[in-house]
Scaffold this motif. Structure first.
Motif, mmCIF file in Angstrom:
data_model
loop_
_atom_site.group_PDB
_atom_site.id
_atom_site.type_symbol
_atom_site.label_atom_id
_atom_site.label_comp_id
_atom_site.label_asym_id
_atom_site.label_seq_id
_atom_site.Cartn_x
_atom_site.Cartn_y
_atom_site.Cartn_z
ATOM 1 N N THR A 145 1.161 15.019 5.741
ATOM 2 C CA THR A 145 0.509 13.782 5.329
ATOM 3 C C THR A 145 -0.164 13.200 6.565
ATOM 4 O OG1 THR A 145 2.317 13.443 3.795
ATOM 5 C CG2 THR A 145 0.910 11.532 4.271
ATOM 6 N N VAL A 146 -1.437 12.850 6.431
ATOM 7 C CA VAL A 146 -2.140 12.282 7.575
ATOM 8 C C VAL A 146 -2.654 10.901 7.202
ATOM 9 C CG1 VAL A 146 -4.093 12.528 9.157
ATOM 10 C CG2 VAL A 146 -2.854 14.561 8.390
ATOM 11 N N VAL A 147 -2.373 9.932 8.048
ATOM 12 C CA VAL A 147 -2.948 8.603 7.873
ATOM 13 C C VAL A 147 -3.696 8.307 9.162
ATOM 14 C CG1 VAL A 147 -2.499 6.150 7.476
ATOM 15 C CG2 VAL A 147 -0.996 7.878 6.463
ATOM 16 N N MET A 148 -4.994 8.025 9.052
ATOM 17 C CA MET A 148 -5.712 7.741 10.298
ATOM 18 C C MET A 148 -6.680 6.582 10.162
ATOM 19 S SD MET A 148 -8.102 11.075 10.754
ATOM 20 C CE MET A 148 -8.978 11.818 9.388
ATOM 21 N N VAL A 149 -7.053 6.075 11.309
ATOM 22 C CA VAL A 149 -8.059 5.025 11.381
ATOM 23 C C VAL A 149 -9.302 5.660 11.981
ATOM 24 C CG1 VAL A 149 -8.710 2.939 12.638
ATOM 25 C CG2 VAL A 149 -6.452 3.106 11.623
ATOM 26 N N LEU A 150 -10.440 5.487 11.323
ATOM 27 C CA LEU A 150 -11.699 5.995 11.875
ATOM 28 C C LEU A 150 -12.723 4.882 11.782
ATOM 29 C CD1 LEU A 150 -12.125 9.532 10.266
ATOM 30 C CD2 LEU A 150 -11.568 9.048 12.631
ATOM 31 N N HIS A 151 -13.640 4.824 12.751
ATOM 32 C CA HIS A 151 -14.677 3.819 12.570
ATOM 33 C C HIS A 151 -15.950 4.430 11.980
ATOM 34 C CE1 HIS A 151 -15.793 5.095 16.650
ATOM 35 N NE2 HIS A 151 -17.007 4.826 16.253
ATOM 36 N N LEU A 209 0.853 -1.179 0.000
ATOM 37 C CA LEU A 209 0.000 0.000 0.000
ATOM 38 C C LEU A 209 0.895 1.238 0.000
ATOM 39 C CD1 LEU A 209 -3.038 0.835 0.453
ATOM 40 C CD2 LEU A 209 -2.489 0.930 2.877
ATOM 41 N N GLY A 210 0.643 2.171 -0.911
ATOM 42 C CA GLY A 210 1.364 3.436 -0.903
ATOM 43 C C GLY A 210 0.487 4.492 -0.254
ATOM 44 N N LEU A 211 1.086 5.359 0.551
ATOM 45 C CA LEU A 211 0.290 6.392 1.210
ATOM 46 C C LEU A 211 0.727 7.748 0.676
ATOM 47 C CD1 LEU A 211 0.581 4.533 4.510
ATOM 48 C CD2 LEU A 211 -1.586 5.051 3.415
ATOM 49 N N PRO A 212 -0.115 8.361 -0.147
ATOM 50 C CA PRO A 212 0.311 9.564 -0.866
ATOM 51 C C PRO A 212 0.664 10.721 0.059
ATOM 52 C CG PRO A 212 -2.036 9.149 -1.173
ATOM 53 C CD PRO A 212 -1.491 7.967 -0.466
ATOM 54 N N ASP A 213 1.704 11.465 -0.334
ATOM 55 C CA ASP A 213 2.143 12.602 0.473
ATOM 56 C C ASP A 213 1.148 13.743 0.382
ATOM 57 O OD1 ASP A 213 4.386 11.322 1.185
ATOM 58 O OD2 ASP A 213 5.585 12.102 -0.481
ATOM 59 N N GLY A 214 1.069 14.513 1.440
ATOM 60 C CA GLY A 214 0.257 15.720 1.444
ATOM 61 C C GLY A 214 -1.235 15.452 1.368
ATOM 62 N N GLN A 215 -1.642 14.231 1.650
ATOM 63 C CA GLN A 215 -3.066 13.908 1.605
ATOM 64 C C GLN A 215 -3.520 13.328 2.934
ATOM 65 O OE1 GLN A 215 -4.439 11.629 -1.666
ATOM 66 N NE2 GLN A 215 -3.666 13.080 -3.174
ATOM 67 N N VAL A 216 -4.832 13.356 3.112
ATOM 68 C CA VAL A 216 -5.403 12.687 4.280
ATOM 69 C C VAL A 216 -5.919 11.334 3.819
ATOM 70 C CG1 VAL A 216 -7.158 12.759 6.076
ATOM 71 C CG2 VAL A 216 -6.083 14.883 5.314
ATOM 72 N N THR A 217 -5.325 10.272 4.320
ATOM 73 C CA THR A 217 -5.778 8.925 3.976
ATOM 74 C C THR A 217 -6.417 8.311 5.217
ATOM 75 O OG1 THR A 217 -3.916 8.706 2.481
ATOM 76 C CG2 THR A 217 -5.067 6.674 3.091
#
Lengths: 350, 567
Positions: free
Chosen positions: B197-203, B29-37
């Motif tokens: 860059t933000v990577v988060m888990v949300l339910h 999995l790639g996590l794009p820079d400058g984005q909220v994933t």
């Protein structure tokens, strides 16, 4: 969907209905209790063959029921049997007390010898001994000390609820304080009285008599059925006060009943054998590992296992070491490594 | 900031396992820079595990997490911490630590032993406090803050770490809609203005859609979908991810997708007519408080028999306290809580317990307890110490197990169940009492959407089929509107509005009670109102004036973008 390995456990449960009386009986637990009692009987008989005057097993059995040779009968019935019975009963009382405290506080690290209940009983008992009072009232006085220590700990810990972590910290503090007070008493009084108290504080069933057995058996006879019936509400109390209250339980009454009977069990054992460490702490864990969560049946199993453990420890201390050691030293040597192991296990799970 | 496609952070053939149980397998999995994933998925799908691995908290059993091409678990911890900041799911601040102190601790990876804090450190801390709006609270101890403030303090700490990538694990758990809004607006702003860059888990899928550029849907540790919110939030896909039918509608303000899980039950008119409603609750001038703090200054309300009543309100508005007072868990200082016209404290203990079943918030099971024994414990008020079990008990337990679908779980230890299963087991315990009144405090906490619907459907089934009176506290407004016959909105210990969801739930009320701007539209399937918060990404933190009222009324009929019929 769950990532955790699935463990299925079904316990065979029999429902017993007798008119208005009805119980669920855990068959496996019942079998374990029966097995435990058998082990206890064999161990007790074998222990009584040992000593400076060896007696064959058949003679021990005959003497116990009053059909042996007179010299054997004296040794078995007046010297060895009281000691064996005392060891078994003290073990049973301490183990039951431990199970009660661990259940009320919902913490496996709590037992009366760790949080200062035993120390409360000891302090008052030592004071009673060194000031040269009548030792027949020792159990009652020790109960007073234990109950006072329990109430003190409870009040200091209480802040709209009893947080187990805080209770242990307060308890260890109280334990240290009461221990220091006991030492202080010992330095203040004449040496011959102190040496009596000294032997007592190591925890020993040496030179116990039928009178002691009667006190211990009486206490167990009253308090064991009481605590077994209190295990029924305790099962619900373990969900927390809110859930228990929501189920219509008078939480304070049940908890007070449990604490007082726990104090009674611990105090009477302590008043006769002194503060024997670690039995109260270890045995409930062993019983739970064997039979699952605490119920009335498991509590009885705890008592039986406590008897076995203390009797075995006393046998080892008396006969199988270069020097005869009081049972308290042996249980501490067994219990301390187990305590560390349990702490390690609890940490590993976090 | 670096914005090449693919991103600096990626995983390659990543396999993660607890013991011998693989949770995530072969994930690239790639996590794009400058984005909220945002990573979404059902309970126990491996999303938090993946985030933990991204933060180097877990060693992969195979494959690796790469940052700038280097496998992070081979890098020193401090070096990773200068690139990746993590907000863990539940953090506990030591007692008495102030906000400033906490934020300063975020500078740890940039400092070394015996080196005084540098000017950089100082600036980073100030900047983090400013961005999160925590300057006025900097000297306050963290443990005295409200949920939203506390979460902002933790985010400030992660920010002070000054990393190009922020990893957030469920940053909105425990928060009411206002605080959720506050935190997510901040996340959005950090990304837009700072380029992080933000990577988060949300339910919560709708929150995810509102603030994310990209959504990754996981199921059983594998990626099921990966793309922009409107590509991922499609009914057929959501059904595969969560195992529940969903409708997807467009938000009236910015046309982003909003998903609504479908209930198995039709909303109205399905009550069995011959069932007589039982158990009416009433609060009369209730004054409630803890210690010196007064939570409810004097509240009167009515919970009609045979209906589902839901109390909503911001965190700490006293809604749980009212429920507890009606369930006799709190003694009122003045006034009365009444059941069927009689003061609850005048009932005998067990008698009351036989009439009212209370499920407190997040109950804790004792270790090793089996599901069957848990449910059987619910029969306690019907038992005596000498009559510990009866055939009626056995039947009630069987019924409760069947109603909650937990029969197959009866021999499993409660501690080993997933969140949804555990909540169902506790509900079964409460149902086994067969009381005419049910009081439930946040029964859906920790559950994913499928489980939320499942649990609440059960509750409503009890209401519709057996006439059970239900009073619940819910913090999720969408669920509250959907399952309530009657809604009570509370603010600062007082009832602000009461009535049917359609009467109560207006944009003005949401603004007044929660301080959040929102649109209210009608939900296609059920006809219940649906509250859709508006996420601004302005400098004022997203709190805009109330403009929504008009717009929302005009938008009462939503566009239904897709509809799947599965029976």
């Amino acid at each position: 969907m769950s990532a955790v390995p699935i463990v299925e456990r079904r316990r065979p449960v029999a429902n017993v209905y007798l008119g208005p009386v009805a119980f669920r009986v855990d068959v496996r637990c019942l079998a374990l209790i029966a097995g435990g009692l058998a082990v206890l009987a064999v161990l007790a008989a074998w222990t009584m063959t040992l000593g400076s005057f060896p007696i064959p097993l058949t003679e021990v059995v005959k003497s116990t029921v009053g059909a042996g040779k007179p010299e054997h009968e004296f040794i078995v019935r007046e010297l060895r049997l009281p000691r064996v019975l005392c060891a078994v009963l003290v073990g049973a009382l301490l183990a039951t007390a431990g199970a009660v405290f661990q259940g009320v506080v919902r913490n496996p690290l709590v037992s009366p010898d760790i949080i200062g209940i035993d120390a409360g009983a000891s302090l008052v008992a030592v004071w009673w001994i060194v000031t040269g009072r009548d030792t027949t009232f020792l159990p009652v006085v020790a109960f007073g000390g234990a109950a006072a220590a329990a109430m003190g700990i409870y009040l200091v810990t209480w802040r709209g609820g009893v947080a187990p972590g805080r209770l242990i910290l307060v308890g260890i503090g109280v334990n240290a304080l009461l221990g220091a007070a006991t030492t202080f008493l010992m330095t203040r009084y004449p040496i011959e009285r102190v040496s009596n108290a000294m032997l007592w504080t190591t925890g020993s069933v040496y030179a116990t008599s039928w009178a002691d057995v009667r006190v211990l058996a009486g206490t167990l006879g009253v308090l064991l059925p009481l605590t077994v019936s209190l295990m029924w509400p305790l099962r619900v109390l373990q969900f927390g006060d809110d859930t228990a209250k929501g189920m219509g339980m008078r939480v304070e009454v049940v908890r007070l009943g449990l604490l007082l009977s726990g104090c009674g069990l611990a105090a009477v054992a302590v008043s006769i054998a002194g503060p024997v460490g670690f039995v109260a702490f270890v045995v409930p864990h062993i019983a739970r590992m064997l039979a699952g969560p605490m119920t009335g049946g498991v509590l009885v199993l705890t008592a039986v296992a406590g008897g076995i453990l203390l009797l075995a420890a006393d046998t080892v201390g008396q006969h199988f070491l270069p020097v005869a050691l009081p049972v308290g030293v042996v249980t501490a040597a067994l219990g301390a490594p187990y305590f560390l192991f349990l702490l390690y296990r609890v940490n590993a799970r976090l | 900031m670096n914005s090449e496609h693919g991103g600096r952070l990626r995983t390659g053939e990543l396999t993660l396992a607890y013991g011998s149980q693989p949770v995530v397998t072969d994930l690239s999995l790639g996590l794009p820079d400058g984005q909220v994933t945002t990573i979404i998925g059902a309970n126990a799908c491996g999303k938090s595990t993946l985030l933990r691995a991204l933060a180097r908290l877990m060693k992969p059993s195979n494959g690796a997490v790469y940052f700038d091409g280097q496998a992070i678990h081979r890098l020193p911890a401090k070096e990773v911490a200068r690139r990746l900041g993590l907000l863990a799911q539940q953090s506990n601040a030591p007692e008495g630590v102030t906000v400033e102190d906490l934020v300063r601790r975020g500078r740890y990876p940039h400092q070394s032993f015996l080196q005084p804090p540098s000017r950089d450190d100082h600036e980073a801390v100030e900047r983090a406090l400013e961005l999160t709006g925590m300057q006025p609270l900097r000297h306050r101890p963290v443990d005295e803050l409200s949920g939203g403030q506390r979460q902002r303090a933790w985010i400030a700490m992660a920010l002070a770490q000054d990393t190009p990538v922020l990893l957030l694990d469920e940053p909105t758990t425990y928060l009411d809609i206002a605080h959720q809004h506050e935190v997510l607006s901040l996340v959005r702003r950090l990304n837009r203005e700072e380029g992080r860059t933000v990577v988060m888990v949300l339910h919560d899928i709708n929150e995810a859609a509102a603030v994310s550029d990209r959504i990754v849907a996981l199921r059983d540790g594998a990626v099921l979908a990966d793309g922009a919110p409107d590509e991922v939030l499609r009914p057929e896909l959501l059904e595969r991810v969560f195992g529940v039918e969903c409708d997807v509608v467009a938000h009236p303000r910015d046309s982003r997708p909003v998903s609504i899980p479908r209930s198995r039950l039709a909303r109205r008119g399905s009550r069995t007519p011959e069932v007589e409603p039982r158990g009416e609750l009433r609060a009369h001038g209730l004054r409630l408080g803890y210690g010196k703090r007064e939570v409810v200054p004097g509240l009167s309300t009515e919970i009609p028999a045979g209906e589902v009543t839901v109390i909503v309100g911001a965190n700490a508005c006293g809604k749980s306290t009212v429920l507890r007072a009606l369930g006799r868990l709190v003694e009122p200082r003045a006034g009365q809580a009444m059941l069927d016209g009689r003061d609850v404290h005048r009932y005998r203990h067990r008698e009351f317990a036989r009439r009212v079943g209370v499920l407190p918030q997040s109950p804790v099971p004792p270790p090793d307890l089996l599901v069957e024994d848990l449910v059987a414990a619910g029969r306690y008020p019907h038992q005596r110490w000498y009559r510990q079990w009866s055939r009626a008990d056995a039947r009630a337990v069987e019924r409760a197990l069947a109603a909650t679908g937990t029969e197959d779980l009866r021999g499993r230890p409660v501690a080993q169940l997933s969140g949804g299963q555990r909540q169902r087991a506790f509900l079964a315990m409460t149902l086994a009492r067969e009381a005419p009144v049910l009081l439930l405090d946040e029964p859906t906490t920790f559950l994913d959407i499928a489980h939320q619907v499942e649990v609440l459907d059960l509750v409503r089934e009890a209401n519709r089929e057996r006439g059970v009176t239900v009073l619940m506290v819910l913090h999720d407004l969408a669920l509250a509107c959907r399952y309530a016959d009657r809604l009570i909105a509370m603010k600062d210990g007082a009832v602000v509005a009461a009535g049917t969801p359609a009467e109560v739930m207006t944009p003005e009320l949401v603004q007044a009670v929660f301080g959040v701007e929102a649109c209210v539209v009608e939900n296609g399937q059920s006809g219940a109102p649906l509250v859709l918060p508006v996420y601004g990404h302005r400098d004022d933190g997203g709190r805009q004036a109330v403009l929504a009222g008009r717009a929302a009324v005009e938008a009462r009929t939503p566009r239904t973008r897709a509809h799947t019929e599965v029976t």
